[in-house]
Design an enzyme around this catalytic site. Structure first.
Site, PDB file in Angstrom:
ATOM      1  N   GLU A  74       5.231  93.642  24.141  1.00 33.44           N
ATOM      2  CA  GLU A  74       4.309  94.219  23.147  1.00 33.44           C
ATOM      3  C   GLU A  74       2.947  94.446  23.771  1.00 33.44           C
ATOM      4  OE1 GLU A  74       4.004  91.564  19.842  1.00 33.44           O
ATOM      5  OE2 GLU A  74       6.027  91.986  19.125  1.00 33.44           O
TER       6      GLU A  74
ATOM      7  N   ARG B 180      11.675  80.670   4.749  1.00 30.99           N
ATOM      8  CA  ARG B 180      11.604  79.367   4.065  1.00 30.99           C
ATOM      9  C   ARG B 180      10.317  79.316   3.255  1.00 30.99           C
ATOM     10  NH1 ARG B 180       9.635  78.480   9.359  1.00 30.99           N
ATOM     11  NH2 ARG B 180       7.409  78.021   9.225  1.00 30.99           N
TER      12      ARG B 180
ATOM     13  N   LYS C 266      14.436  88.165  17.575  1.00 33.83           N
ATOM     14  CA  LYS C 266      13.211  88.981  17.450  1.00 33.83           C
ATOM     15  C   LYS C 266      13.449  90.464  17.742  1.00 33.83           C
ATOM     16  CE  LYS C 266      11.079  85.361  16.490  1.00 33.83           C
ATOM     17  NZ  LYS C 266      11.770  85.156  15.254  1.00 33.83           N
TER      18      LYS C 266
ATOM     19  N   HIS D 267      -0.553  76.894  18.356  1.00 30.45           N
ATOM     20  CA  HIS D 267       0.409  77.406  17.389  1.00 30.45           C
ATOM     21  C   HIS D 267       0.683  76.437  16.253  1.00 30.45           C
ATOM     22  CE1 HIS D 267       0.840  80.771  19.999  1.00 30.45           C
ATOM     23  NE2 HIS D 267       1.148  79.980  20.998  1.00 30.45           N
TER      24      HIS D 267
HETATM   25  C1  MV4 Z   1       0.826  88.257  19.579  1.00 26.84           C
HETATM   26  C2  MV4 Z   1      -0.546  88.069  19.874  1.00 26.84           C
HETATM   27  C3  MV4 Z   1      -1.242  89.144  20.371  1.00 26.84           C
HETATM   28  N1  MV4 Z   1      -0.615  90.331  20.548  1.00 26.84           N
HETATM   29  N2  MV4 Z   1       1.399  89.440  19.771  1.00 26.84           N
HETATM   30  C4  MV4 Z   1       1.745  83.702  18.500  1.00 26.84           C
HETATM   31  C5  MV4 Z   1       2.879  83.149  17.722  1.00 26.84           C
HETATM   32  C6  MV4 Z   1       3.918  84.208  17.687  1.00 26.84           C
HETATM   33  N3  MV4 Z   1       4.506  84.256  16.400  1.00 26.84           N
HETATM   34  C7  MV4 Z   1       3.190  85.460  18.004  1.00 26.84           C
HETATM   35  N4  MV4 Z   1       1.896  85.107  18.480  1.00 26.84           N
HETATM   36  C8  MV4 Z   1       1.031  86.047  18.924  1.00 26.84           C
HETATM   37  N5  MV4 Z   1       1.572  87.284  19.113  1.00 26.84           N
HETATM   38  C9  MV4 Z   1       0.681  90.442  20.257  1.00 26.84           C
HETATM   39  N6  MV4 Z   1       1.270  91.615  20.460  1.00 26.84           N
HETATM   40  C10 MV4 Z   1      -1.120  86.832  19.672  1.00 26.84           C
HETATM   41  C11 MV4 Z   1      -0.330  85.797  19.197  1.00 26.84           C
HETATM   42  C12 MV4 Z   1      -0.990  84.549  19.053  1.00 26.84           C
HETATM   43  C13 MV4 Z   1      -1.211  84.000  17.795  1.00 26.84           C
HETATM   44  C14 MV4 Z   1      -0.761  84.601  16.642  1.00 26.84           C
HETATM   45  C15 MV4 Z   1      -0.971  84.040  15.421  1.00 26.84           C
HETATM   46  C16 MV4 Z   1      -1.651  82.838  15.330  1.00 26.84           C
HETATM   47  C17 MV4 Z   1      -2.092  82.203  16.446  1.00 26.84           C
HETATM   48  C18 MV4 Z   1      -1.882  82.775  17.687  1.00 26.84           C
HETATM   49  C19 MV4 Z   1      -2.358  82.114  18.816  1.00 26.84           C
HETATM   50  C20 MV4 Z   1      -2.151  82.675  20.040  1.00 26.84           C
HETATM   51  C21 MV4 Z   1      -1.456  83.882  20.166  1.00 26.84           C
END
Ligand code: MV4
Length: 695
Positions: free
Chosen positions: A208, A300, A124, A243
């Site tokens: 972040e 993918r 990442k 997730h």
């Molecule tokens: C975040 C976020 C809020 N702020 N990053 C969750 C999966 C991972 N790929 C990144 N995720 C998140 N990153 C920042 N800076 C909130 C999430 C997140 C989320 C993102 C997409 C779909 C569902 C989610 C559920 C909880 C948190």
């Protein structure tokens, strides 16, 4: 920019996966004239993907680690079959750079990106640095190499709280922690590092700014080996549970053409920055203010790709196969169009009432009654890895199938989704279907008020116990009465006073004459007990004057007049006090007893039932009559009146609708008299014979 490449035309493709994606990939491969090879573990020897493949090769025991994740075994199967290419599907080996390299070494085409592109997105922190370089917007944060506690704390303070700690080696929500205030930072850092060391053997962190109500909007990209790249618009996948995506749609509601183009172009830059080839998804967080930020890239084809296929009219697996053969992309950016709206609902074998615990068992039925639900087959797609009769084991992901719909606009597509969810007949294994219906019919979802905490936010309504109304009980009683009318053995329900045994069995279409008066007890599922005085049990008294007369129902002290008409498949019309409604009605055997399940676009109504008492036969306690359910001809009489017969023995053969039907003894006893002879024509409802039940 065009470079000479090996045209890697292949004629046989091995699908290194199982379930719905394996079936889906093979479907396109077949259409393109390619031979298909499946792989299977011991748990899948007769799975649907194996049944549908031209050839199938065993790759090991049930455990995924020893079969579908086993690089050597999959590669060996590819070599043994002579497949020129391997499609990895999603999960398993789809983002395994080592597998990609092993394929290359063996001279087999990997249908996906180069190993270097997978590796570039796997880390990442490194990925964020490259994305910044390519001009892809990032959430304000820190992704540097200096990992000392002091520096990380200073960076977090500078970003401003709340911040999100993410493991550099993580992804898909693993190894993440929200830090609300500076005094919690050190403890969160220690915890997060411990977790990622344990999970990934790597404790590098990035920080972040934490967005509190973002949406998950992802862009489908496609690149070929000639340097061309396009985006196929976006999907909104905000509705997730831990997730795990549940509902996805395309396009994302509320997008402007300008935002769509900006996000699309940023996504193509992201892919080209890492030398991407094939289908990929660039995930963004879309903040409430309309700004978007790169989250990660999935290297993918994704589970939710069908919603993109629905709105673009393109087959993404065909694109993958063509790109893997060295062809240029089928369409350029300005040739791609976005039409209407699409949803996907993921059907999981899991129990929403018990914390989504995965469910297993035999799928007694798995069907989608499009006709009965009045659905257009062009607008509804069921991507499934199972069929009626298949077993669902605990070895793999519990996703059984995906229901995908298309409509002219969001409201129409959502109405179709609800209708299709109602038309899905899945029995024998607990699924999240009812939960999907509650989600898809939730006012906030209908209003497109989406964010990644949707399920959390609306938890109480989504999990509220259903409120049953008089009409629900009356409708269920009519379904029960219809079933009893079809029943062969009028004595079975009386012998069977428990909720646990079948009060009916379906043999042929002949029905015992409906008794004059029937009582059934109904209660919400899970509340069944043998205590008839329990508050949750509603009893319904039913009477009618003949097969064509309406039922007079008494529910508690409420009288109601009702009718049930069978339409097609599971569709029935239920009329209560002149108010007619079309619903899908099914009977399901469950651990508690027998459920009547009625589904319509508003959701599912499930009531457990049993018959309370038997028939008021007047003076002829043990006598029954058997009637013809439809117009036909008597073919033969098989017994002499008065001769003792055992339950189930054939009594008479009839022909109706060009089919022969055997009418059997409903119980031990004897035929008192036949009302017709061989060759006679009988009408629907005619009494065919009198039967005397042995006492
Ligand atoms: C975040 C976020 C809020 N702020 N990053 C969750 C999966 C991972 N790929 C990144 N995720 C998140 N990153 C920042 N800076 C909130 C999430 C997140 C989320 C993102 C997409 C779909 C569902 C989610 C559920 C909880 C948190």
């Amino acid at each position: 920019m065009s470079q000479p490449i090996d045209t890697a035309r292949f004629t046989k493709v091995l699908v290194a996966n199982r379930g719905e994606i394996a079936c889906r990939v093979m479907r396109t491969a077949r259409h393109m004239g390619l031979a298909t090879v499946a792989v299977y573990s011991d748990a899948d020897a007769n799975a649907r993907h194996v049944r549908e493949a031209d050839e199938a090769i065993r790759i090991g025991p049930a455990a995924a680690r020893e079969s579908y994740l086993n690089v050597a075994a999959v590669l060996d199967a590819a070599k043994r079959s002579g497949a020129g290419a391997v499609h990895p599907g999603y999960g398993f080996l789809s983002e395994n750079a080592e597998f990609v390299e092993a394929c290359a070494k063996a001279g087999i085409v990997f249908i996906g990106p180069p190993a270097s592109a997978i590796a570039a997105m796997g880390d990442k922190s490194a990925a964020k640095a490259r994305m910044a370089n390519a001009g892809v917007p990032l959430v304000p944060g820190y992704h540097g190499d200096d990992q000392t506690d002091d520096l990380l704390k200073r960076e977090a303070d500078a970003i401003g709280y709340p911040v999100l700690l993410k493991a550099s080696a993580g992804g898909g929500g693993k190894g993440m922690r929200v830090v609300e205030a500076p005094d919690q930072f050190q403890a969160a850092l220690d915890g997060c590092r411990r977790e990622s060391r344990a999970a990934f053997n790597d404790d590098r962190m990035l920080i972040e700014k934490y967005l509190t109500q973002p949406r998950h909007v992802e862009v489908q990209v496609f690149c070929d080996a000639h340097g061309n790249g396009v985006y196929l618009f976006e999907r909104d996948c905000s509705v997730q549970r831990r997730h795990q995506k549940v509902l996805e749609e395309a396009p994302a509601p509320g997008m402007t053409a300008e935002l769509r183009r900006e996000m699309g172009e940023a996504a193509v830059r992201a892919a080209q920055e890492i030398g991407y080839v094939g289908a990929g998804t660039v995930e963004f967080l879309l903040d409430a203010d309309g700004r978007f930020y790169f989250m990660e890239m999935n290297t993918r084809l994704q589970v939710e790709h069908p919603v993109t296929e629905m709105i673009t009219g393109q087959d993404l697996v065909e694109w993958q196969l063509r790109v893997a053969m060295g062809e240029p992309l089928p369409l350029a950016q300005n040739e791609l169009t976005l039409t209407g709206h699409s949803f996907e609902a993921r059907l999981y074998a899991e129990d929403p009432e018990h914390d989504f615990l995965p469910a297993t068992g035999t799928l007694e039925r798995f069907d989608l009654d499009l006709l009965g639900a009045g659905l257009n087959a062009d607008k509804v797609r069921l991507d499934s890895g199972v069929d009626s009769g298949d077993t669902v084991s605990m070895h793999y992901d519990p996703m059984l199938a995906k229901l995908i719909v298309h409509g002219d606009d969001r409201a129409q597509a959502l109405a179709t989704l609800n209708r299709a969810l109602a038309a899905l007949d899945v029995q024998g294994v607990v699924t999240n279907r009812g939960f999907l219906q509650r989600l898809a019919s939730h006012p906030a979802f209908q209003a497109a008020e989406l964010d990644t905490r949707f399920i959390e936010h609306h938890h109480d309504e989504l999990f509220a116990a259903k409120q049953y109304r008089n009409d629900d009980y009356a409708a269920a009683a009519l379904v029960a009465l219809e079933q009893l009318g079809r029943e062969q053995d009028s004595r079975a329900p009386r012998e069977d006073a428990s909720w646990h045994r079948s009060p009916w069995n379906r043999h042929d279409g002949f029905r015992l004459n409906a008794p004059h008066r029937i009582r059934v007890a109904l209660c919400p599922p899970g509340e069944a007990s043998d205590d008839e005085t329990s508050d949750s049990i509603v009893t319904v008294d039913a009477q009618r004057d003949g097969v064509d007369a309406p039922w007079r129902l008494i529910l508690g002290d409420t009288p109601l007049e009702g009718r049930l008409a069978r339409l097609s498949g599971d569709a029935v019309a239920i009329t209560l006090e002149g108010y007619r409604k079309r619903v899908q009605a099914r009977l399901e055997r469950t651990a508690q007893g027998h459920d009547i399940v009625m589904t319509d676009a508003q959701g599912e109504t499930r009531l457990t039932w049993r018959r309370l008492d038997a028939v008021d036969h007047g003076h002829h306690e043990a006598e029954s009559t058997l009637t013809a359910p439809m117009h036909g001809t008597v073919v033969a009489l098989l017994v002499e009146p008065g001769t003792p017969v055992e339950k189930g023995m054939p009594l008479m053969v009839m022909e109706a609708m060009k089919m022969e039907h055997t009418l059997s003894a409903p119980a031990d006893g004897h035929v008192e008299s036949f009302h017709f002879a061989a060759g006679d024509t009988v009408g629907q409802g005619d009494v065919l014979l009198e039967f005397n039940v042995k006492q």
